[in-house]
Design a protein around this motif. Sequence first.
Motif, PDB file in Angstrom:
ATOM      1  N   ALA A  63      11.013  -7.180 -10.708  1.00  0.00           N
ATOM      2  CA  ALA A  63       9.550  -7.240 -10.667  1.00  0.00           C
ATOM      3  C   ALA A  63       8.964  -7.181 -12.074  1.00  0.00           C
ATOM      4  N   GLU A  64       9.555  -6.372 -12.943  1.00  0.00           N
ATOM      5  CA  GLU A  64       9.080  -6.289 -14.335  1.00  0.00           C
ATOM      6  C   GLU A  64       9.250  -7.630 -15.054  1.00  0.00           C
ATOM      7  N   ILE A  65      10.438  -8.218 -14.902  1.00  0.00           N
ATOM      8  CA  ILE A  65      10.709  -9.507 -15.551  1.00  0.00           C
ATOM      9  C   ILE A  65       9.793 -10.584 -14.999  1.00  0.00           C
ATOM     10  N   ALA A  66       9.556 -10.554 -13.695  1.00  0.00           N
ATOM     11  CA  ALA A  66       8.668 -11.543 -13.080  1.00  0.00           C
ATOM     12  C   ALA A  66       7.257 -11.433 -13.633  1.00  0.00           C
ATOM     13  N   THR A  67       6.780 -10.215 -13.783  1.00  0.00           N
ATOM     14  CA  THR A  67       5.437 -10.004 -14.320  1.00  0.00           C
ATOM     15  C   THR A  67       5.332 -10.523 -15.754  1.00  0.00           C
ATOM     16  N   ARG A  68       6.350 -10.245 -16.546  1.00  0.00           N
ATOM     17  CA  ARG A  68       6.367 -10.673 -17.947  1.00  0.00           C
ATOM     18  C   ARG A  68       6.466 -12.199 -18.052  1.00  0.00           C
ATOM     19  N   THR A  69       7.326 -12.799 -17.235  1.00  0.00           N
ATOM     20  CA  THR A  69       7.511 -14.256 -17.277  1.00  0.00           C
ATOM     21  C   THR A  69       6.247 -14.974 -16.817  1.00  0.00           C
TER      22      THR A  69
ATOM     23  N   SER B  12       6.516  -7.890  -2.331  1.00  0.00           N
ATOM     24  CA  SER B  12       6.712  -9.318  -2.064  1.00  0.00           C
ATOM     25  C   SER B  12       8.174  -9.725  -2.254  1.00  0.00           C
ATOM     26  N   ILE B  13       8.800  -9.191  -3.293  1.00  0.00           N
ATOM     27  CA  ILE B  13      10.214  -9.499  -3.533  1.00  0.00           C
ATOM     28  C   ILE B  13      11.072  -8.922  -2.419  1.00  0.00           C
ATOM     29  N   LEU B  14      10.774  -7.701  -2.008  1.00  0.00           N
ATOM     30  CA  LEU B  14      11.534  -7.071  -0.926  1.00  0.00           C
ATOM     31  C   LEU B  14      11.483  -7.918   0.337  1.00  0.00           C
ATOM     32  N   ARG B  15      10.298  -8.443   0.638  1.00  0.00           N
ATOM     33  CA  ARG B  15      10.145  -9.261   1.846  1.00  0.00           C
ATOM     34  C   ARG B  15      11.030 -10.499   1.784  1.00  0.00           C
ATOM     35  N   ARG B  16      11.103 -11.143   0.612  1.00  0.00           N
ATOM     36  CA  ARG B  16      11.896 -12.368   0.486  1.00  0.00           C
ATOM     37  C   ARG B  16      13.398 -12.056   0.409  1.00  0.00           C
ATOM     38  N   VAL B  17      13.763 -10.972  -0.268  1.00  0.00           N
ATOM     39  CA  VAL B  17      15.177 -10.600  -0.317  1.00  0.00           C
ATOM     40  C   VAL B  17      15.669 -10.222   1.075  1.00  0.00           C
ATOM     41  N   TRP B  18      14.817  -9.538   1.834  1.00  0.00           N
ATOM     42  CA  TRP B  18      15.167  -9.193   3.218  1.00  0.00           C
ATOM     43  C   TRP B  18      15.416 -10.465   4.025  1.00  0.00           C
ATOM     44  N   ALA B  19      14.544 -11.454   3.901  1.00  0.00           N
ATOM     45  CA  ALA B  19      14.719 -12.728   4.615  1.00  0.00           C
ATOM     46  C   ALA B  19      16.008 -13.408   4.175  1.00  0.00           C
ATOM     47  N   TRP B  20      16.288 -13.384   2.877  1.00  0.00           N
ATOM     48  CA  TRP B  20      17.511 -13.998   2.341  1.00  0.00           C
ATOM     49  C   TRP B  20      18.743 -13.335   2.961  1.00  0.00           C
ATOM     50  N   GLU B  21      18.725 -12.012   3.036  1.00  0.00           N
ATOM     51  CA  GLU B  21      19.865 -11.297   3.611  1.00  0.00           C
ATOM     52  C   GLU B  21      19.972 -11.522   5.116  1.00  0.00           C
TER      53      GLU B  21
ATOM     54  N   ASP C 124       0.835  -1.208   0.000  1.00  0.00           N
ATOM     55  CA  ASP C 124       0.000   0.000   0.000  1.00  0.00           C
ATOM     56  C   ASP C 124       0.867   1.255   0.000  1.00  0.00           C
ATOM     57  N   ALA C 125       1.901   1.244   0.853  1.00  0.00           N
ATOM     58  CA  ALA C 125       2.785   2.407   0.944  1.00  0.00           C
ATOM     59  C   ALA C 125       3.500   2.659  -0.375  1.00  0.00           C
ATOM     60  N   LEU C 126       3.953   1.592  -1.029  1.00  0.00           N
ATOM     61  CA  LEU C 126       4.629   1.745  -2.316  1.00  0.00           C
ATOM     62  C   LEU C 126       3.663   2.240  -3.390  1.00  0.00           C
ATOM     63  N   ALA C 127       2.442   1.736  -3.367  1.00  0.00           N
ATOM     64  CA  ALA C 127       1.441   2.181  -4.345  1.00  0.00           C
ATOM     65  C   ALA C 127       1.118   3.659  -4.159  1.00  0.00           C
ATOM     66  N   LEU C 128       1.036   4.101  -2.906  1.00  0.00           N
ATOM     67  CA  LEU C 128       0.779   5.514  -2.634  1.00  0.00           C
ATOM     68  C   LEU C 128       1.918   6.396  -3.127  1.00  0.00           C
ATOM     69  N   ALA C 129       3.115   5.818  -3.216  1.00  0.00           N
ATOM     70  CA  ALA C 129       4.273   6.548  -3.741  1.00  0.00           C
ATOM     71  C   ALA C 129       4.417   6.361  -5.244  1.00  0.00           C
ATOM     72  N   ASP C 130       3.358   5.817  -5.883  1.00  0.00           N
ATOM     73  CA  ASP C 130       3.331   5.605  -7.338  1.00  0.00           C
ATOM     74  C   ASP C 130       4.427   4.658  -7.820  1.00  0.00           C
ATOM     75  N   GLU C 131       4.754   3.666  -7.007  1.00  0.00           N
ATOM     76  CA  GLU C 131       5.750   2.666  -7.387  1.00  0.00           C
ATOM     77  C   GLU C 131       5.107   1.671  -8.350  1.00  0.00           C
ATOM     78  N   PRO C 132       5.651   1.496  -9.570  1.00  0.00           N
ATOM     79  CA  PRO C 132       5.099   0.488 -10.485  1.00  0.00           C
ATOM     80  C   PRO C 132       5.229  -0.914  -9.886  1.00  0.00           C
ATOM     81  N   ASN C 133       4.272  -1.781 -10.203  1.00  0.00           N
ATOM     82  CA  ASN C 133       4.288  -3.164  -9.719  1.00  0.00           C
ATOM     83  C   ASN C 133       4.459  -3.229  -8.197  1.00  0.00           C
ATOM     84  N   ALA C 134       3.729  -2.367  -7.491  1.00  0.00           N
ATOM     85  CA  ALA C 134       3.945  -2.199  -6.048  1.00  0.00           C
ATOM     86  C   ALA C 134       3.800  -3.510  -5.282  1.00  0.00           C
TER      87      ALA C 134
END
Length: 292
Positions: free
Chosen positions: A186-192, A146-155, A131-141
């Motif tokens: 995120a763009e590549i994921a959406t396309r794939t 979701s990717i950020l959450r998993r990359v954070w866990a990975w790190e 929601d916060a990313l969408a409010l900031a007009d982030e594409p594919n928010a």
Amino acid sequence: MSVALAVKSPAYPAPKTLKELDTLLTGGRGPSAHIIVLHPVLATRLLRRNTRNRNLRPAAVENYVRDIEAGTWPLNGEALKFDVDGNILDGQHRLHAVSKAGAPVTTLIVGGLPAETQSTMDSGMRRTTADALALADEPNAATVASILRRVWAWEQGDRKFARRANPTTTESRALLLKHPEIRRSAEIATRTRAAFPHIPQSALGTAHFLVNAVDPDDCAWFFQRLADGADLSPRHPILALRSRVTSERAKEGRILWARHLSYLIYSWNAVREDRPLARLLVRPDAPVPTPK
């Protein structure tokens, strides 16, 4: 000649005792609101008045603690709320976090509320990182979040993605600032996903981010072939991957998220090693492999 003017921060009251806080909240008639500097000692004492509340969620407390320790806790208008007798109606998780972090925060407090108003508090939908990313007009928010959450866990070293801890919105934004290439993932994921709809976008995007860091050219080719399955020889790892997730979803209906990522990374490593695969077999309890 110009003169620089020093801008002073507002001097908010910083009550040290319950008596000082009570005096502040009961200075007028009816409910009153104040901005204060809340110190850990007072937060701990206030928790004695946490007589009737929902069950504590330790993960939420830990999220708040990390933001407080990082100095990214904002004064955002969310209030600690107390009834006419000084009992806590809303804010126990924040109080626990201030106490545990051992650092003061500036916060809004509201006192003098009728006790029955507690039933209407926190009844709205929680604002998510997406929601916060969408409010900031982030594409594919949603996908980026979701990717950020998993990359954070990975790190964090969670290679089975079994922990319940999630990054706060502030931590997610900081991670996106550190790795803006996640937007491209995120763009590549959406396309794939549009071409091959058997793997979640979040798994595709997380895998893309991880393997792109190893070899961008091989990564681009891998995801193109994953999407279209074209020009692949028999026993090619990408064919084994496509076959595995298609048949497993048809039989079981759902594949655990970490298993999707394991399939992707395992296949990537096989491609990089020029190792043919007749079937893609991964132990259910195995951690996600490291991309090579």
